[in-house]
Design an enzyme around this catalytic site. Sequence first.
Site, short mmCIF file in Angstrom:
data_model
loop_
_atom_site.label_atom_id
_atom_site.label_comp_id
_atom_site.label_asym_id
_atom_site.label_seq_id
_atom_site.Cartn_x
_atom_site.Cartn_y
_atom_site.Cartn_z
N LYS A 41 -5.64 -2.76 0.12
CA LYS A 41 -4.75 -2.45 -1.01
C LYS A 41 -4.03 -3.74 -1.43
CE LYS A 41 -5.83 1.84 -1.41
NZ LYS A 41 -6.60 2.25 -2.59
N ARG A 66 4.78 -1.22 -2.68
CA ARG A 66 5.01 0.01 -1.92
C ARG A 66 5.57 -0.27 -0.53
NH1 ARG A 66 3.27 3.47 -5.70
NH2 ARG A 66 1.24 3.12 -6.66
N GLN A 68 -11.14 4.58 -8.21
CA GLN A 68 -11.36 3.42 -9.09
C GLN A 68 -12.85 3.17 -9.28
OE1 GLN A 68 -9.05 0.18 -7.50
NE2 GLN A 68 -7.12 1.15 -8.03
N ASP A 108 -1.88 6.18 -1.47
CA ASP A 108 -0.84 5.20 -1.80
C ASP A 108 0.49 5.48 -1.11
OD1 ASP A 108 -2.57 3.79 -3.42
OD2 ASP A 108 -1.98 4.83 -5.25
N ARG A 130 -9.05 -9.05 -3.50
CA ARG A 130 -9.49 -7.67 -3.29
C ARG A 130 -10.98 -7.49 -3.60
NH1 ARG A 130 -5.02 -3.71 -5.52
NH2 ARG A 130 -6.30 -2.24 -4.33
N SER A 172 -13.24 6.50 -3.51
CA SER A 172 -12.42 5.66 -4.38
C SER A 172 -12.46 6.14 -5.82
CB SER A 172 -12.89 4.21 -4.32
OG SER A 172 -12.35 3.49 -5.41
N ARG A 184 -4.95 4.76 -17.83
CA ARG A 184 -6.06 5.49 -18.48
C ARG A 184 -5.71 5.86 -19.91
NH1 ARG A 184 -6.43 5.93 -13.06
NH2 ARG A 184 -8.36 6.57 -12.03
N LYS A 220 1.36 5.88 -12.84
CA LYS A 220 0.68 4.61 -13.11
C LYS A 220 -0.80 4.84 -13.44
CE LYS A 220 0.59 1.50 -9.64
NZ LYS A 220 -0.79 1.10 -9.27
N SER A 221 -1.46 5.68 -12.67
CA SER A 221 -2.88 5.93 -12.91
C SER A 221 -3.11 6.48 -14.30
CB SER A 221 -3.43 6.93 -11.88
OG SER A 221 -3.43 6.36 -10.61
C1 S3P Z 1 -6.10 4.53 -8.26
C2 S3P Z 1 -6.91 4.82 -7.21
C3 S3P Z 1 -6.60 4.44 -5.82
C4 S3P Z 1 -5.13 4.06 -5.64
C5 S3P Z 1 -4.64 3.17 -6.74
C6 S3P Z 1 -4.80 3.86 -8.10
C7 S3P Z 1 -6.51 4.94 -9.62
O1 S3P Z 1 -7.39 3.34 -5.45
O2 S3P Z 1 -4.94 3.42 -4.40
O3 S3P Z 1 -3.28 2.84 -6.56
O4 S3P Z 1 -5.67 4.94 -10.54
O5 S3P Z 1 -7.69 5.27 -9.80
P1 S3P Z 1 -8.87 3.52 -4.82
O6 S3P Z 1 -9.68 4.18 -5.83
O7 S3P Z 1 -9.32 2.13 -4.53
O8 S3P Z 1 -8.67 4.33 -3.60
#
Ligand code: S3P
Length: 436
Positions: A346, A391, A173, A319, A126, A171, A30, A25-26
């Site tokens: 989350k 999840r 993100q 996760d 969030r 983080s 991207r 997914k990440s």
């Molecule tokens: C992610 C970073 C994580 C993760 C999320 C995906 C990403 O979050 O929990 O499911 O793709 O960069 P955080 O950066 O808030 O920890």
Amino acid sequence: MNKKITFITKPNRKLTGTIRVTGDKSMSHRSIMLGALAKGSTKVSGFLNGEDCLATIKAFRKMGVEIEGPEKGNVTIHGVGLKGLKAPIADLDMGNSGTAMRLLTGIMVGQDFDVSLTGDASLSKRPMRRITRPLEQMGANITTGEGGTPPLSIRGGNQLSGIHYDLPVASAQVKSAVLLAGLYAEGETSVTEPAVTRDHTERMLRGFGYTVVTKGNCISLRGKGELIACDIDIPADISSAAFFMVGASIAKGSDLTLEHVGVNPTRTGVIDILKLMGADITLFNQKEVGGEPVADIRIRFAALKGIEIPEALVPLAIDEFPSIFVAACFAEGQTVLTGAEELRVKESDRIQVMADGLLACGADVTATPDGIIINGGTLSGGEIDSHGDHRIAMAFAMAGLCADGDIVINDCANVDTSFPNFISIALKTGVNIKCC
Ligand code: S3P
């Protein structure tokens, strides 16, 4: 999300066979973002056709980017260059996806137009100040809802300047939002992380020919460069694979192989934690695909024991804790997690929601402010509410393998955000699960 989906699991099944779970997914998010900002056409394979990543595709289409697919995991993005996005005529709805909203904000602050980002009920709760604070220091103009939550209104046309930012939370993100804004900033932008987090943004930027320097915990880039289109092969998502790693570890007689899983060392905390608990996990066919390590993973049943989870592994398995908690319920002895307060923000409060669900299934668990204490044994079965958290739903589906009775899991529709064919793959491996 309107439809109400319930999973019902029945005990006494082992997991066997060879499967490939859906794409990471990440990396899927991207690939769309960087592909859109690149010059030329980017071809992606292994793309995750889940609702979260589709929200990212939709957002870029609304900003004038031509995107073909996804068709059997293949997507072609006709990039428009860093400055080629167009003002969307409506708000951009990022659905359930924190990654989409936070990373996109980093990109949006560099544009000449205004834009608003919205999300579903979960995303609307969030925290967003973690990204707006550093982005405002760079010169961005962002208004959040009350309490620092979405919707986000971003004013365009600001000249950004590079900053150095010490991340207050580990983080990926936040790191990524700052680095992506840094593409549009004057001079150098750098971020120091308190602990290593997933580095897909850095790796993928390099794949697009952009120079990103990593020195210890500090990552930096200079703004106003160029991204050049490339091909991206997205491996299977270790976060989706994790459910099956736990399932095969706890269900007697299991012998399961997961193919072509992304094993980037910033993501493999779940393997380390399960191995510390005594799991029988072997990696083979290891190779590097497009700058990301990939492997096949074989998991055989093993008697697990409780452990104190090393805090350094928390961001590397962030996760995967819902399923790790399930593993701990079937381990001998006590498992203690600390330093994981991030789990409370989350898709749901994963400490509380998991503790409530496990208690409802007869487990001996205590939620703590930054973690959980689980005394292993077994689960009786019961009825739980996933609170719309994908999840949580999938973790309880694995718990159902070894519980003494049925587990009824309510509010499972959001499994489609990250793992749309979860049920069919679960059935293929031997999970006794019904979806209604
Ligand atoms: C992610 C970073 C994580 C993760 C999320 C995906 C990403 O979050 O929990 O499911 O793709 O960069 P955080 O950066 O808030 O920890």
